[in-house]
Design a protein around this motif. Structure first.
Motif, PDB file in Angstrom:
ATOM      1  N   PRO A 265       0.846  -1.198   0.000  1.00 56.21           N
ATOM      2  CA  PRO A 265       0.000   0.000   0.000  1.00 56.21           C
ATOM      3  C   PRO A 265       0.885   1.253   0.000  1.00 56.21           C
ATOM      4  N   ALA A 266       0.340   2.362  -0.483  1.00 53.98           N
ATOM      5  CA  ALA A 266       1.128   3.585  -0.659  1.00 53.98           C
ATOM      6  C   ALA A 266       1.885   4.003   0.606  1.00 53.98           C
ATOM      7  N   ASP A 267       1.221   3.949   1.752  1.00 53.00           N
ATOM      8  CA  ASP A 267       1.873   4.379   2.999  1.00 53.00           C
ATOM      9  C   ASP A 267       3.077   3.502   3.335  1.00 53.00           C
ATOM     10  N   ASP A 268       2.966   2.218   3.030  1.00 56.19           N
ATOM     11  CA  ASP A 268       4.067   1.309   3.323  1.00 56.19           C
ATOM     12  C   ASP A 268       5.272   1.567   2.419  1.00 56.19           C
ATOM     13  N   ILE A 269       5.025   2.123   1.233  1.00 60.47           N
ATOM     14  CA  ILE A 269       6.136   2.489   0.344  1.00 60.47           C
ATOM     15  C   ILE A 269       6.969   3.589   1.017  1.00 60.47           C
ATOM     16  N   VAL A 270       6.286   4.558   1.602  1.00 61.93           N
ATOM     17  CA  VAL A 270       6.988   5.645   2.291  1.00 61.93           C
ATOM     18  C   VAL A 270       7.815   5.071   3.453  1.00 61.93           C
ATOM     19  N   ALA A 271       7.212   4.154   4.209  1.00 67.48           N
ATOM     20  CA  ALA A 271       7.925   3.521   5.327  1.00 67.48           C
ATOM     21  C   ALA A 271       9.113   2.707   4.808  1.00 67.48           C
ATOM     22  N   TRP A 272       8.909   2.010   3.691  1.00 69.34           N
ATOM     23  CA  TRP A 272       9.963   1.181   3.094  1.00 69.34           C
ATOM     24  C   TRP A 272      11.153   2.062   2.688  1.00 69.34           C
ATOM     25  N   ILE A 273      10.857   3.217   2.095  1.00 69.69           N
ATOM     26  CA  ILE A 273      11.926   4.132   1.694  1.00 69.69           C
ATOM     27  C   ILE A 273      12.675   4.620   2.934  1.00 69.69           C
ATOM     28  N   GLY A 274      11.931   5.022   3.957  1.00 71.03           N
ATOM     29  CA  GLY A 274      12.541   5.497   5.197  1.00 71.03           C
ATOM     30  C   GLY A 274      13.476   4.453   5.781  1.00 71.03           C
ATOM     31  N   HIS A 275      13.016   3.211   5.783  1.00 67.18           N
ATOM     32  CA  HIS A 275      13.786   2.103   6.317  1.00 67.18           C
ATOM     33  C   HIS A 275      15.082   1.901   5.527  1.00 67.18           C
ATOM     34  N   HIS A 276      14.953   2.046   4.194  1.00 69.28           N
ATOM     35  CA  HIS A 276      16.116   1.802   3.332  1.00 69.28           C
ATOM     36  C   HIS A 276      17.146   2.903   3.360  1.00 69.28           C
TER      37      HIS A 276
END
Ligand code: C2E
Ligand code: CA
Ligand code: CA
Ligand code: CA
Length: 278
Positions: A265-276
């Motif tokens: 989901p879109a919000d998880d993409i933002v979290a994924w980027i932050g994590h990376h």
């Protein structure tokens, strides 16, 4: 009602071309779903293999069904294609993915490429270039951030008509990728004729690439072809480190697959980027 709903989906068969009540209700459900906003987009990262840096995302549609939960596109895209509903569905996907791209741009995310799947019927019927131009203006996103994924089946027949449509899309600044490359029936000569920017190595060639010499040979040939034609390349369906290592070794620039991230989901993409970025 719940189990009846489940059966309706299971009884759909591509082989039955005659009147099929199960098929009809799925079609009506889908028509209603498009209107009542039950479709959702998930996004799957496409990364640079050498750095794992995010380059883009592929928009993948799901159906948030009130009774059945999240339904995979493999269960409804074929029905949408056969009934013509793929045109309004595809237009919704186009709008929603551009809206999401603008939102991410406004949030200050690094500029991503948004890859959008276009079905053959949508390409032929839907006055795609004009609709795309309208929506690019409406959402004010940089066309350079947008890529359409076409399968080889889109490119067959009516070469002149296809070429004209591709050129119209390219003139907007939008780029073009061939999806599931190597699995279709068209000849390679279309790569010379059509303004293609990127090839996506189909996941069937990536699967167990380390144990299947034929897959490795085919993947290597596709990478070399992309290289010599100055096309970008993405390998799909990378699940294992060993698959990634082999592809990276043959200088395949980008990859996509569960090893990096599932469609999110879109919000998880933002979290994924932050994590990376950590
Ligand atoms: P596709 O365009 O080839 O998309 C890739 C499919 O592979 C996606 O399935 C994705 O979730 C899956 N995948 C990604 N990484 C891996 C992996 O590492 N392992 C495995 N086993 N699978 C992986 P999904 O989301 O179920 O979509 C299936 C197909 O439905 C898509 O295949 C595409 O043909 C169609 N589709 C999805 N969204 C749209 C859309 O908005 N418009 C159109 N016309 N078709 C769509
Ligand atoms: Ca695709
Ligand atoms: Ca694909
Ligand atoms: Ca596919």
């Amino acid at each position: 009602a719940k189990s009846a709903g489940r059966n309706r989906f299971c009884r759909y068969s591509k082989a039955t071309a005659m009147y099929n009540p199960a098929r009809m209700s799925l079609e009506n459900d889908l028509r209603r779903a498009i209107e009542s906003n039950e479709l959702v987009l998930f996004f799957q990262p496409q990364v640079e293999l050498a750095s794992h840096e995010l380059r883009g995302v592929e928009a993948l549609v799901r159906w948030q069904h009130p009774e059945r939960g999240l339904v995979s596109p493999v269960h409804f895209i074929p029905v949408a294609e056969e009934s013509g509903l793929i045109v309004p569905l595809g237009n919704w996907v186009l709008r929603e993915s551009l809206r999401q791209l603008r939102e991410w741009n406004q949030q200050g995310l690094p500029p991503l490429r948004m890859s959008i799947n276009i079905s053959a019927l949508q390409f032929r019927q839907g006055d795609l270039p004009r609709y795309l131009a309208e929506q690019l203006t409406a959402f004010a996103v940089d066309p350079q951030q947008v890529e359409l994924e076409l399968t080889e089946s889109v490119l067959m027949n009516d070469v002149e008509g296809v070429l004209r449509t591709l050129q119209e899309i390219k003139s907007l600044g939008v780029s073009l990728a061939i999806d599931d490359f190597g699995t279709g029936y068209s000849s390679l000569s279309y790569l010379r004729r059509f303004p293609i920017d990127r090839l996506k190595i189909d996941q069937s060639f990536v699967r167990d690439i380390e144990q299947t010499p034929a897959n490795e040979s085919i993947a290597r040939a596709i990478v070399a072809l992309a290289d010599s034609l100055s096309l970008g390349i993405v390998a799909e369906g990378i699940e294992k480190r060993s698959e990634k290592a082999i592809l990276q070794h043959m200088r395949c620039a980008e990859g996509q697959g569960y090893l990096f991230a599932k469609p999110l989901p879109a919000d998880d993409i933002v979290a994924w980027i932050g994590h990376h970025l950590q």
